[in-house]
Design a protein around this motif. Sequence first.
Motif, short mmCIF file in Angstrom:
data_model
loop_
_atom_site.label_atom_id
_atom_site.label_comp_id
_atom_site.label_asym_id
_atom_site.label_seq_id
_atom_site.Cartn_x
_atom_site.Cartn_y
_atom_site.Cartn_z
N ALA A 115 0.82 -1.23 0.21
CA ALA A 115 0.04 -0.07 0.02
C ALA A 115 0.76 1.29 0.05
O ALA A 115 1.90 1.31 0.85
CB ALA A 115 -0.89 0.06 1.24
N PRO A 116 0.62 2.15 -0.90
CA PRO A 116 1.46 3.32 -1.16
C PRO A 116 1.18 4.33 0.04
O PRO A 116 -0.04 4.11 0.91
CB PRO A 116 0.91 3.91 -2.36
CG PRO A 116 -0.20 3.46 -2.66
CD PRO A 116 -0.49 2.25 -1.99
N GLY A 117 1.98 5.33 0.22
CA GLY A 117 1.63 6.39 1.42
C GLY A 117 1.29 7.65 0.98
O GLY A 117 0.94 8.57 1.44
N ASP A 118 1.03 8.00 -0.22
CA ASP A 118 0.49 9.02 -0.97
C ASP A 118 -0.52 8.97 -1.72
O ASP A 118 -0.62 8.18 -2.69
CB ASP A 118 1.75 9.56 -1.77
CG ASP A 118 1.78 11.12 -2.40
OD1 ASP A 118 0.45 11.17 -2.95
OD2 ASP A 118 2.61 11.74 -2.22
N TRP A 119 -1.63 9.75 -1.66
CA TRP A 119 -3.00 9.60 -2.44
C TRP A 119 -2.61 9.70 -3.81
O TRP A 119 -3.23 9.36 -4.66
CB TRP A 119 -3.94 10.63 -1.63
CG TRP A 119 -5.38 10.51 -2.39
CD1 TRP A 119 -5.57 11.31 -3.35
CD2 TRP A 119 -6.32 9.92 -2.07
NE1 TRP A 119 -6.73 11.23 -3.89
CE2 TRP A 119 -7.42 10.07 -2.86
CE3 TRP A 119 -6.55 8.89 -1.07
CZ2 TRP A 119 -8.75 9.59 -2.75
CZ3 TRP A 119 -7.81 8.15 -1.01
CH2 TRP A 119 -8.95 8.62 -2.07
N ARG A 120 -1.99 10.83 -4.04
CA ARG A 120 -1.83 11.22 -5.56
C ARG A 120 -1.07 10.23 -6.21
O ARG A 120 -1.44 9.86 -7.37
CB ARG A 120 -0.85 12.38 -5.54
CG ARG A 120 -0.32 12.82 -6.96
CD ARG A 120 0.68 14.03 -6.64
NE ARG A 120 2.03 13.78 -5.88
CZ ARG A 120 2.92 12.99 -6.23
NH1 ARG A 120 2.85 12.82 -7.47
NH2 ARG A 120 3.71 12.84 -5.48
N VAL A 121 0.00 9.65 -5.66
CA VAL A 121 0.53 8.30 -6.25
C VAL A 121 -0.21 7.46 -6.49
O VAL A 121 -0.41 6.52 -7.38
CB VAL A 121 1.97 8.00 -5.46
CG1 VAL A 121 2.56 6.78 -5.95
CG2 VAL A 121 3.13 9.19 -5.56
N TRP A 122 -1.10 6.87 -5.26
CA TRP A 122 -1.89 5.88 -5.65
C TRP A 122 -2.98 6.00 -6.66
O TRP A 122 -3.41 5.05 -7.29
CB TRP A 122 -2.69 5.87 -3.96
CG TRP A 122 -3.77 4.89 -4.19
CD1 TRP A 122 -5.26 5.21 -3.45
CD2 TRP A 122 -3.90 3.65 -4.43
NE1 TRP A 122 -6.05 4.19 -3.62
CE2 TRP A 122 -5.58 3.10 -4.26
CE3 TRP A 122 -3.28 2.74 -5.11
CZ2 TRP A 122 -5.94 2.02 -4.62
CZ3 TRP A 122 -3.79 1.63 -5.31
CH2 TRP A 122 -5.20 0.93 -5.15
N GLN A 123 -3.52 7.23 -6.68
CA GLN A 123 -4.54 7.48 -7.68
C GLN A 123 -3.78 7.21 -9.21
O GLN A 123 -4.50 6.65 -10.12
CB GLN A 123 -5.19 8.86 -7.75
CG GLN A 123 -5.97 9.28 -6.35
CD GLN A 123 -6.95 8.03 -6.26
OE1 GLN A 123 -7.86 7.98 -7.17
NE2 GLN A 123 -7.20 7.45 -5.07
N ALA A 124 -2.62 7.70 -9.20
CA ALA A 124 -2.06 7.43 -10.49
C ALA A 124 -1.71 6.27 -10.98
O ALA A 124 -1.96 5.60 -11.91
CB ALA A 124 -0.80 8.21 -10.54
N ILE A 125 -1.34 5.20 -9.95
CA ILE A 125 -0.87 3.77 -10.08
C ILE A 125 -2.32 3.19 -10.47
O ILE A 125 -2.47 2.24 -11.42
CB ILE A 125 -0.36 3.26 -8.84
CG1 ILE A 125 0.99 3.68 -8.86
CG2 ILE A 125 -0.21 1.64 -9.16
CD1 ILE A 125 1.70 3.48 -7.64
N LYS A 126 -3.25 3.52 -9.74
CA LYS A 126 -4.61 2.64 -9.90
C LYS A 126 -4.99 2.85 -11.21
O LYS A 126 -5.62 1.98 -12.00
CB LYS A 126 -5.50 3.04 -8.51
CG LYS A 126 -6.81 2.57 -8.68
CD LYS A 126 -7.76 3.01 -7.50
CE LYS A 126 -8.10 4.32 -7.39
NZ LYS A 126 -8.83 4.53 -6.22
#
Length: 520
Positions: free
Chosen positions: A106-117
């Motif tokens: 699980a990533p620690g950054d919402w922005r990065v998580w949205q980009a990966i998803k």
Amino acid sequence: MTPLRTLVLVLGDQLDLDASAFDEFDPSQDAVWMAEVAQESTHVWSGLARIALFLSAMRHFAAALQSQGRPLHYRRLDDPDNRGTLADELQAALERLRPQQVTMTAPGDWRVWQAIKSTAARAGVPLSVRDDRHFFTTVREFAAHAKKRRSLRLEYFYRELRQRHGVLMREGGPEGGQWNFDADNRQSFGAEGPGPLPARSRFEPDEMTREVIQLVQARFASHPGALQHFDWPVTREQALQALDQFIEQRLPLFGRYEDAMWPGEPWLYHSQLSAALNLKLLNAREVVQAAESAYRRGHAPLQSVEGFIRQILGWREYVRGIYWTQMPAYAEHNSLNAERDLPAWYWTGHTEMACLRDAIHQTLAYGYAHHIQRLMVLGLFALLYGVRPQQVHAWFLAVYVDAVEWVELPNTVGMSQYADGGLMASKPYIATGRYIQRMGGPCATCRFDPEQRVGDGACPYTTLYWDFLMRHESWLARNPRTALQAKNLARVSASEREAITQRATAIRRGDVGVAPAPKR
């Protein structure tokens, strides 16, 4: 050619060979993917030390992966075909490698998580996200805790975790008969100062780190900060050495002086382990265990050990839960309607205020300041000044080597700027310049007097504190934890209120406290 079963994504703050993403990893049919991209250094104007730490630690981790025989696809920042963003690099990798699935911790950054998803969805590749074992709790567990309570407070969450994990417990109760030893901690050094201090952990840059430093200096020359003092741990082995040195040399006096400051002394008795923890070079469990062991063997007093463990088992877990249960709306909170721009001298230190000058120069030189400098010097001034909290957040995220958004954003927006209206903390942390003076700030070398709130020599903190009380008098009076502060306004005459307002206006206009830029 054997089809690629699983592509394991590793981000720059997930540098753990035992991370959950590697469970069931089979080098004969799985591979690891990592990418250095400019976007991670430019979405906020990141400081040089922060950029160098991430890149060096990532490259050392890549070498560790390769030494274990784990197939690795690694994109360097200086590769000529680097596309510049995580999403673009991941999309290209998925098209080229065609994995059957993608797995990550699980990533620690919402922005990065949205980009990966979003990228995985566009590519039609299943994405599996696993819990991060570097934390004592999951976000789901925090959400369950929050659901049971009308308001969120660290103390209750911290006690719950102490009990659940058996940390500093004895016969079902807290070690020493109480949960919190703040009353025994948070002393100042006094007029004589800290005296001889233990040396901090320093790690001379190796060839790989020197190469990164050269790259960062060339690629990000306009960014703030400096690299001549860069000596942070960038490997698992170095991080463990730093942990051992803190436990043996600084933990015994950590609690007593955790809130103390002293001019020209950046490190004092603080651990300086947050960067290694946030990069996952250290596991929070092993850090807590090492601190508790120091108490059990009589090396460190309970007051220091409890204070340190509370920062990790308590506060670190608490802010992560706040972040992931409240995003993305949390990032836009601004309950005090603060709309002023961050003063430009936050990026240079060109101010007459000695405490701010000292903290900013230290921050730019090392990428580091301890928590009281961040909260009660840098953050306090921005709060009293009325800076838009999103600008304060961007500055803190940019300049500190340990800054990752899941921990930095709640600390800034919630605790420091009280922009979430009390969701995270029960009161705004406001004080006059006398607090900074009492805790060892460099007030003796400053032209401003913390005792004065009006007049040419009045400390801007003190002026802005009283201005803050006047601007927010009604709601401060309704909060039991700030009602007494608001009540003190009754002693301020109408004429002095006007004088405070006029001087506060001059401070915000830049007529007070701004030093001329040094000549070059």
